[in-house]
Design a protein around this motif. Structure first.
Motif, PDB file in Angstrom:
ATOM      1  N   ILE A  12      16.952  -9.896   6.865  1.00 46.58           N
ATOM      2  CA  ILE A  12      16.825  -8.548   8.174  1.00 46.58           C
ATOM      3  C   ILE A  12      15.543  -8.422   8.720  1.00 46.58           C
ATOM      4  CG2 ILE A  12      16.494  -6.043   8.166  1.00 46.58           C
ATOM      5  CD1 ILE A  12      17.795  -5.302   5.309  1.00 46.58           C
ATOM      6  N   LEU A  13      14.758  -9.213   8.491  1.00 43.24           N
ATOM      7  CA  LEU A  13      13.060  -9.127   9.545  1.00 43.24           C
ATOM      8  C   LEU A  13      14.079 -10.032  10.295  1.00 43.24           C
ATOM      9  CD1 LEU A  13      10.970  -9.006  10.729  1.00 43.24           C
ATOM     10  CD2 LEU A  13      10.082 -10.370   8.369  1.00 43.24           C
ATOM     11  N   PHE A  14      13.984 -11.508   9.765  1.00 43.49           N
ATOM     12  CA  PHE A  14      14.619 -12.236  10.547  1.00 43.49           C
ATOM     13  C   PHE A  14      16.053 -12.248  11.477  1.00 43.49           C
ATOM     14  CE2 PHE A  14      10.532 -14.234   7.820  1.00 43.49           C
ATOM     15  CZ  PHE A  14      10.353 -14.486   8.987  1.00 43.49           C
ATOM     16  N   GLY A  15      16.765 -11.692  10.951  1.00 41.33           N
ATOM     17  CA  GLY A  15      17.915 -11.458  11.443  1.00 41.33           C
ATOM     18  C   GLY A  15      17.903 -11.003  12.872  1.00 41.33           C
ATOM     19  N   CYS A  16      17.269 -10.149  12.260  1.00 32.93           N
ATOM     20  CA  CYS A  16      16.652  -8.472  13.709  1.00 32.93           C
ATOM     21  C   CYS A  16      16.181  -9.711  14.726  1.00 32.93           C
ATOM     22  CB  CYS A  16      15.615  -7.290  13.256  1.00 32.93           C
ATOM     23  SG  CYS A  16      17.014  -6.407  12.667  1.00 32.93           S
ATOM     24  N   LEU A  17      15.092 -10.301  14.196  1.00 34.92           N
ATOM     25  CA  LEU A  17      14.450 -11.509  15.742  1.00 34.92           C
ATOM     26  C   LEU A  17      14.875 -11.838  15.536  1.00 34.92           C
ATOM     27  CD1 LEU A  17      11.010 -11.824  13.407  1.00 34.92           C
ATOM     28  CD2 LEU A  17      11.164 -10.260  15.135  1.00 34.92           C
ATOM     29  N   PHE A  18      16.140 -12.638  15.302  1.00 38.56           N
ATOM     30  CA  PHE A  18      16.897 -13.340  15.726  1.00 38.56           C
ATOM     31  C   PHE A  18      17.461 -12.839  16.827  1.00 38.56           C
ATOM     32  CE2 PHE A  18      21.522 -16.065  15.825  1.00 38.56           C
ATOM     33  CZ  PHE A  18      20.721 -17.696  15.798  1.00 38.56           C
ATOM     34  N   LEU A  19      18.485 -11.857  16.279  1.00 37.31           N
ATOM     35  CA  LEU A  19      19.165 -10.841  17.829  1.00 37.31           C
ATOM     36  C   LEU A  19      18.053 -10.664  18.642  1.00 37.31           C
ATOM     37  CD1 LEU A  19      21.014  -9.002  14.957  1.00 37.31           C
ATOM     38  CD2 LEU A  19      21.813 -10.907  16.525  1.00 37.31           C
ATOM     39  N   ILE A  24      21.186 -11.478  24.144  1.00 36.18           N
ATOM     40  CA  ILE A  24      22.087 -11.607  25.236  1.00 36.18           C
ATOM     41  C   ILE A  24      22.820 -12.441  25.186  1.00 36.18           C
ATOM     42  CG2 ILE A  24      20.174 -12.770  26.336  1.00 36.18           C
ATOM     43  CD1 ILE A  24      21.845  -9.724  28.228  1.00 36.18           C
ATOM     44  N   TYR A  25      22.050 -13.877  24.722  1.00 33.61           N
ATOM     45  CA  TYR A  25      23.672 -14.643  25.363  1.00 33.61           C
ATOM     46  C   TYR A  25      24.884 -14.432  24.014  1.00 33.61           C
ATOM     47  CZ  TYR A  25      18.564 -16.217  27.106  1.00 33.61           C
ATOM     48  OH  TYR A  25      18.338 -16.678  27.269  1.00 33.61           O
ATOM     49  N   LEU A  26      24.828 -14.008  22.652  1.00 26.73           N
ATOM     50  CA  LEU A  26      25.665 -13.486  22.153  1.00 26.73           C
ATOM     51  C   LEU A  26      26.430 -12.508  22.720  1.00 26.73           C
ATOM     52  CD1 LEU A  26      24.283 -13.142  18.774  1.00 26.73           C
ATOM     53  CD2 LEU A  26      25.584 -15.091  18.790  1.00 26.73           C
ATOM     54  N   LEU A  27      26.395 -11.697  23.121  1.00 30.16           N
ATOM     55  CA  LEU A  27      27.201 -10.849  24.250  1.00 30.16           C
ATOM     56  C   LEU A  27      27.705 -11.430  25.417  1.00 30.16           C
ATOM     57  CD1 LEU A  27      24.948  -7.567  24.389  1.00 30.16           C
ATOM     58  CD2 LEU A  27      26.772  -8.007  22.467  1.00 30.16           C
ATOM     59  N   ALA A  28      27.174 -12.217  26.330  1.00 35.98           N
ATOM     60  CA  ALA A  28      27.610 -12.721  27.457  1.00 35.98           C
ATOM     61  C   ALA A  28      28.628 -13.696  26.482  1.00 35.98           C
ATOM     62  CB  ALA A  28      26.401 -13.694  27.692  1.00 35.98           C
ATOM     63  N   LEU A  29      28.534 -14.880  25.836  1.00 35.90           N
ATOM     64  CA  LEU A  29      29.748 -15.497  24.626  1.00 35.90           C
ATOM     65  C   LEU A  29      30.725 -14.383  24.913  1.00 35.90           C
ATOM     66  CD1 LEU A  29      27.417 -17.547  22.501  1.00 35.90           C
ATOM     67  CD2 LEU A  29      29.249 -18.073  24.581  1.00 35.90           C
ATOM     68  N   GLN A  30      30.558 -12.652  24.073  1.00 37.89           N
ATOM     69  CA  GLN A  30      31.897 -12.402  23.586  1.00 37.89           C
ATOM     70  C   GLN A  30      32.449 -11.611  25.307  1.00 37.89           C
ATOM     71  OE1 GLN A  30      31.440  -7.637  22.159  1.00 37.89           O
ATOM     72  NE2 GLN A  30      30.351  -8.788  21.634  1.00 37.89           N
ATOM     73  N   GLY A  35      36.901 -10.689  27.797  1.00 35.80           N
ATOM     74  CA  GLY A  35      36.394 -10.510  29.168  1.00 35.80           C
ATOM     75  C   GLY A  35      36.179  -8.813  28.655  1.00 35.80           C
ATOM     76  N   ARG A  36      35.467  -8.628  27.848  1.00 36.72           N
ATOM     77  CA  ARG A  36      34.601  -7.153  27.685  1.00 36.72           C
ATOM     78  C   ARG A  36      33.722  -7.434  26.791  1.00 36.72           C
ATOM     79  NH1 ARG A  36      39.728  -2.635  24.510  1.00 36.72           N
ATOM     80  NH2 ARG A  36      40.964  -5.156  23.964  1.00 36.72           N
ATOM     81  N   LEU A  37      32.528  -6.007  26.479  1.00 37.03           N
ATOM     82  CA  LEU A  37      32.435  -6.353  24.672  1.00 37.03           C
ATOM     83  C   LEU A  37      33.133  -5.218  23.996  1.00 37.03           C
ATOM     84  CD1 LEU A  37      29.076  -5.600  26.554  1.00 37.03           C
ATOM     85  CD2 LEU A  37      29.671  -8.058  25.130  1.00 37.03           C
ATOM     86  N   SER A  38      32.964  -5.501  22.878  1.00 36.64           N
ATOM     87  CA  SER A  38      33.443  -4.530  22.003  1.00 36.64           C
ATOM     88  C   SER A  38      32.280  -4.199  20.777  1.00 36.64           C
ATOM     89  CB  SER A  38      34.722  -6.025  21.398  1.00 36.64           C
ATOM     90  OG  SER A  38      34.772  -5.329  19.766  1.00 36.64           O
TER      91      SER A  38
END
Length: 379
Positions: A12-19, A24-30, A35-38
Motif C-alpha cells: 500500500i505504501l509503495f503503491g501510493c508513492l508510485f501513484l 497524472i500520466y495514467l490519467l492522461a493515458l486513460q 475520451g474521458r475519465l472514469s
C-alpha cells in the motif's frame, strides 16, 4: 507486526508513492484511450498498482540482510518438485478436526497462494480486457516468472535462492488465477473495466473548460517528464565517466528539449496538438476549420506551453540572475494568462490561440464545414 500483514502495508505504501508520481500520466493515458475519465477505471488502476506491489512483496520479501551471509549460513533453498507435496505435510491433521487443518502452516501457505492470484485473473479479464484464456496465460506466465525469480536468487542478485521454489505454488497460483478469471464475469465486477467504448467510438465531445484545463495540466506533466529524462541522461553520462556536467549542450538540452518534444514538434504534426492536447483529443485549427498553418501554430506554441516551458526552465537554470528573474516572470505571466483566458473565454480558448488567430476543435471531427460547424456550436 503480523508477518502476514506487513507485506500488504508495504504494498500500500509503495503503491501510493508510485501513484503519486505517475498518477497524472495514467490519467492522461486513460483519457486518450476512452475520451474521458472514469471513476471505475481510475479505481481499477489504483487496485492494479497496489496489487502488483503486493504480489512482489508477498513473493520476494523479506530480503536477506546481505548477498553473501545468507548463503553462507542457510544455503541454497532449492526447488520442491513433487506435486501435492503439501498433502504429506498436513497428513497428520487430515484425520483431525477441521480447525486443525485450517491452522496447518502448509495448508495456509497453499490457500494464501490461491488467494494471492485471484485478483490477477480478475484484473486480467476486466481491467486488462485479456479475455478468459488470456487471463489463464497471464497467470501461468506470472507464477512461472515468480518461481524462477525465487529459484535463481532474484536472477543472480543474491548468491543463492533465499526462498523455496515450489511446484505446489505453481499449481495454487494458477488455480487462483483461474478462479479470478471466472469471478470476473460476474456483473458486480463490470465497473473495473471502465467505459465500454473507446475514444474513437465515443465520438466528438464539447470543448469544455475542464477538458481544456486538463489538457494544460497534462502538458505541464509531460514537460516535467522530459526534463527528468534529460536529468537521467546527465546522471547516466556522469556515472559512465563521460564528463557531462558543465557541457554547454546540457544547458540547451534542459532549456529547449521539453518544449521541443512536448509542444513544438508534435504541434507541427498532422493534428497540430501538443502531447497534453492529444490526450484530451483537441487540436488547433484555422478559421475555416482546416488544419492550422505552421507559422501560426509555432506562434501559438511560443505564446503558450512552449514559451512557458522555456521561460520557466531559464529561471531554474539561472537562478538569482536577471535572465532567471525575467524567465520566472514571463513564465508565470504566460501560465496565469492561459488559465484566466480559458476560464473567461466563451469558447474556453487560451490567450495563445486568440493571439495567433486560430481556434480549437475535437480531433475526431474531419476538417472542413463539419468541423467549423462543430466549433461554432461550442461558442
Amino acid at each position: 507486526m503480523n508477518e502476514r500483514l506487513w507485506p500488504g502495508w508495504i504494498a500500500i505504501l509503495f503503491g501510493c508513492l508510485f501513484l503519486l508520481v505517475t498518477g497524472i500520466y495514467l490519467l492522461a493515458l486513460q483519457y486518450r484511450r476512452y475520451g474521458r475519465l472514469s471513476w471505475g477505471r481510475s479505481i481499477g488502476t489504483t487496485g492494479v498498482v497496489v496489487y502488483l506491489f503486493a504480489l512482489g512483496a508477498y513473493t520476494m520479501l523479506p530480503l536477506p540482510a546481505s548477498r553473501g551471509d545468507f548463503c553462507a549460513t542457510q544455503g541454497h533453498r532449492g526447488f520442491q518438485k513433487e506435486p501435492l507435496n503439501f498433502l504429506h505435510e498436513i497428513q497428520a491433521d487430515l484425520s483431525g478436526p477441521m480447525g486443525a487443518i485450517l491452522r496447518d502452516p502448509a495448508f495456509v501457505q497453499v490457500a494464501l497462494n490461491v488467494l494471492l492470484f485471484i485478483p490477477l485473473g480478475l484484473f486480467a479479464v476486466r481491467w486488462l480486457k485479456s479475455g478468459f484464456l488470456g487471463a489463464l496465460a497471464l497467470g501461468a506466465l506470472a507464477t512461472v516468472a515468480i518461481e524462477m525469480t525465487q529459484y535463481t536468487g532474484v536472477w543472480g542478485l543474491f548468491g543463492c535462492a533465499y526462498r523455496f521454489a515450489d511446484v505446489d505454488d505453481l499449481m495454487a497460483n494458477f488455480i487462483g488465477a483461474l478462479i479470478g478469471a471466472v469471478l470476473a464475469y460476474l456483473p458486480v465486477f463490470a465497473w473495473l473495466g471502465g467505459p465500454a467504448r473507446n475514444a474513437e467510438e465515443l465520438g466528438p465531445r464539447p470543448l469544455t473548460r475542464p477538458r481544456r484545463l486538463l489538457g494544460m495540466v497534462f502538458d505541464v506533466a509531460f514537460l516535467q517528464l522530459v526534463w527528468l529524462l534529460v536529468a537521467g541522461i546527465q546522471m547516466a553520462g556522469e556515472a559512465l565517466g563521460f564528463g557531462v556536467a558543465g557541457h554547454p549542450l546540457l544547458f540547451w538540452a534542459y532549456l529547449l528539449a521539453p518544449a521541443a518534444a512536448v509542444v513544438f514538434a508534435p504541434g507541427l504534426g498532422r493534428t497540430r496538438a501538443s502531447w497534453g492536447q492529444r490526450c484530451v483529443w483537441i487540436g488547433a485549427v484555422s478559421g475555416d476549420g482546416a488544419s492550422a498553418g505552421s507559422g501560426r501554430t509555432l506562434l501559438r506554441a511560443l505564446l503558450g506551453a512552449g514559451g512557458f516551458s522555456m521561460a520557466w526552465n531559464l529561471s531554474v537554470l539561472m537562478p538569482g540572475t536577471g535572465l532567471g528573474g525575467a524567465g520566472a516572470g514571463i513564465g508565470l505571466l504566460l501560465l496565469v494568462a492561459a488559465v484566466i483566458s480559458v476560464l473567461l473565454d466563451p469558447r474556453a480558448l487560451g490567450v495563445s490561440i486568440r493571439l495567433s488567430g486560430l481556434s480549437m476543435a475535437d480531433l475526431r471531427v474531419p476538417a472542413g464545414p463539419a468541423r467549423m460547424n462543430r466549433i461554432r456550436s461550442n461558442a
